[in-house]
Design an enzyme around this catalytic site. Structure first.
Site, PDB file in Angstrom:
ATOM      1  N   GLY A 155       0.856  -1.191   0.000  1.00  0.00           N
ATOM      2  CA  GLY A 155       0.000   0.000   0.000  1.00  0.00           C
ATOM      3  C   GLY A 155       0.887   1.235   0.000  1.00  0.00           C
ATOM      4  O   GLY A 155       1.993   1.214  -0.541  1.00  0.00           O
ATOM      5  N   ARG A 156       0.384   2.293   0.616  1.00  0.00           N
ATOM      6  CA  ARG A 156       1.171   3.533   0.663  1.00  0.00           C
ATOM      7  C   ARG A 156       2.477   3.316   1.409  1.00  0.00           C
ATOM      8  O   ARG A 156       3.559   3.662   0.920  1.00  0.00           O
ATOM      9  CB  ARG A 156       0.367   4.632   1.363  1.00  0.00           C
ATOM     10  N   ILE A 157       2.393   2.749   2.615  1.00  0.00           N
ATOM     11  CA  ILE A 157       3.598   2.620   3.442  1.00  0.00           C
ATOM     12  C   ILE A 157       4.540   1.581   2.847  1.00  0.00           C
ATOM     13  O   ILE A 157       5.750   1.815   2.727  1.00  0.00           O
ATOM     14  CB  ILE A 157       3.229   2.281   4.903  1.00  0.00           C
ATOM     15  N   THR A 235       5.844  -3.015  11.422  1.00  0.00           N
ATOM     16  CA  THR A 235       5.430  -1.674  11.857  1.00  0.00           C
ATOM     17  C   THR A 235       3.940  -1.479  11.555  1.00  0.00           C
ATOM     18  O   THR A 235       3.459  -0.350  11.522  1.00  0.00           O
ATOM     19  CB  THR A 235       6.231  -0.559  11.134  1.00  0.00           C
ATOM     20  N   ARG A 237       0.505  -3.862  12.453  1.00  0.00           N
ATOM     21  CA  ARG A 237      -0.285  -4.113  13.657  1.00  0.00           C
ATOM     22  C   ARG A 237       0.164  -5.441  14.247  1.00  0.00           C
ATOM     23  O   ARG A 237       0.393  -6.408  13.511  1.00  0.00           O
ATOM     24  CB  ARG A 237      -1.781  -4.185  13.332  1.00  0.00           C
ATOM     25  N   GLU A 266      -0.700  -5.192  22.837  1.00  0.00           N
ATOM     26  CA  GLU A 266      -0.084  -3.945  23.257  1.00  0.00           C
ATOM     27  C   GLU A 266      -0.798  -3.330  24.455  1.00  0.00           C
ATOM     28  O   GLU A 266      -2.025  -3.306  24.446  1.00  0.00           O
ATOM     29  CB  GLU A 266      -0.217  -2.956  22.076  1.00  0.00           C
ATOM     30  N   HIS A 284       5.574   1.353  19.645  1.00  0.00           N
ATOM     31  CA  HIS A 284       4.625   1.855  18.637  1.00  0.00           C
ATOM     32  C   HIS A 284       4.896   3.317  18.258  1.00  0.00           C
ATOM     33  O   HIS A 284       4.124   4.220  18.589  1.00  0.00           O
ATOM     34  CB  HIS A 284       3.168   1.678  19.107  1.00  0.00           C
TER      35      HIS A 284
END
Ligand code: GLV
Ligand code: GLV
Length: 322
Positions: A155-157, A235, A237, A266, A284
């Protein structure tokens, strides 16, 4: 009269200033995650909610106040919100994509470097007084340049991570629902099935959103497929990885290391994870820069404001409600 908004925790001032111009703002001033009962109290009679990824906005919260007209999440990921419940009552859910893409890609690389070259472990070693001079076998890591980087979810990341790899002449494999021809040309990236990516990559970096389908997408079998020399970076989830299985794989040297910014439960860590030296663990911080958090705050505010101005928010997760 201005509409009212409940903000579950202090966000950068740029966003709060913008909200103040358009809303009666009620802010949780305490720097902590609110209990669910406190969120329910907070949104009572409010017209809007600005929440964080640490707030669980389930169906009960979504339906608690019929007056509520928007849920604006200060995060790109929105697995903390029951979007289907919101959609069923025509409630827009907004998020903050785009503004944090490059920042999160940077942190992904920080984790990749620090895991491959044992940066944190070495820093601890030195500070503990163990550095007695250069050594031919001291704290050897692995190379990054010209290795194969597997991007799970382009995707974008994921794309921003891939672009950075060009400087290291890495080979890029990726999984995605469809081919990204632009990136294939730009980075000589090749789209493959997950199993092939896992068996061939030296670094595997996760960039899919958390959904029912991606939960535990990386478990015992997938970790076994990876090279013994491979490093896993997450990075995205935490629950995308079966963290217990990961601890096991790291212990038994099934894989060589892991760089994690997110965790399955978390802020708790799977038993044993923190004792492993071949991991770098961050609290995070993917989007945690001064510049980007300010942009996220502004976008989250703008999204909420747009709804009350009858405009389409810049980033809406369920546009079908408009
Ligand atoms: C951070 O994890 C985000 O989803 O923005
Ligand atoms: C998230 O913004 C992504 O598309 O990677």
């Amino acid at each position: 009269m201005k509409p009212s908004i409940f903000v579950t925790r202090r966000i950068p001032q740029a966003g709060l200033d913008l909200l103040e111009q358009h809303f009666e703002v009620t802010l949780n001033e305490e720097d902590r995650v609110l209990e669910r009962s406190e969120i329910l109290d907070g949104i009572r009679d409010k017209d809007a909610l600005l929440c964080l990824l640490t707030d669980t906005i389930d169906a009960e919260v979504v339906h608690a106040n019929p007056k509520l007209r928007v849920i604006s999440n200060y995060a790109v990921g929105y697995n903390n919100i029951d979007v289907a419940a919101a959609t069923s009552r025509k409630l827009p859910v907004c998020n903050t994509p785009g503004v944090l893409t490059e920042t999160t890609a940077d942190l992904t690389w920080a984790l990749l470097f620090s895991t491959a070259r044992r940066v944190v472990e070495s820093d601890n070693f030195l500070r503990a007084g163990k550095f007695h001079g250069w050594g031919p076998m001291l704290l050897l890591g692995v190379d990054i340049f010209e290795k194969t980087l597997g991007i799970v979810g382009l995707g974008r990341i994921g794309s921003a991570v891939a672009r950075r790899a060009a400087g290291f002449r890495m080979k890029i494999l990726y999984t995605a629902q469809k081919n990204n021809l632009e990136l294939e040309q730009e980075c000589h990236a090749e789209r493959v099935e997950l199993n092939e990516l896992l068996t061939q990559s030296d670094f595997v970096s996760l960039h899919v959103p958390l959904t029912e389908k991606t939960q535990h997408m990386i478990g015992t079998d997938q970790l076994q497929m990876m090279k013994n020399s491979a490093i896993l970076i997450n990075t995205a989830r935490g629950p995308i990885v079966d963290e217990q299985a990961l601890v096991q794989a790291l212990r038994s040297k099934e894989i060589a290391g892991a760089g994690l910014d997110v965790f399955e439960n978390e802020p708790a860590l799977a038993p044993g994870l923190a004792e492993l030296e071949n991991t770098v663990l961050l609290p995070h911080l993917g989007s945690a820069t001064i510049e980007t958090r300010s942009k996220m705050a502004t976008l989250a505010a703008q999204n909420a404001i747009a709804v009350f101005q009858g405009e389409r928010p810049e980033a809406i997760v369920n546009p079908e409600v408009l």
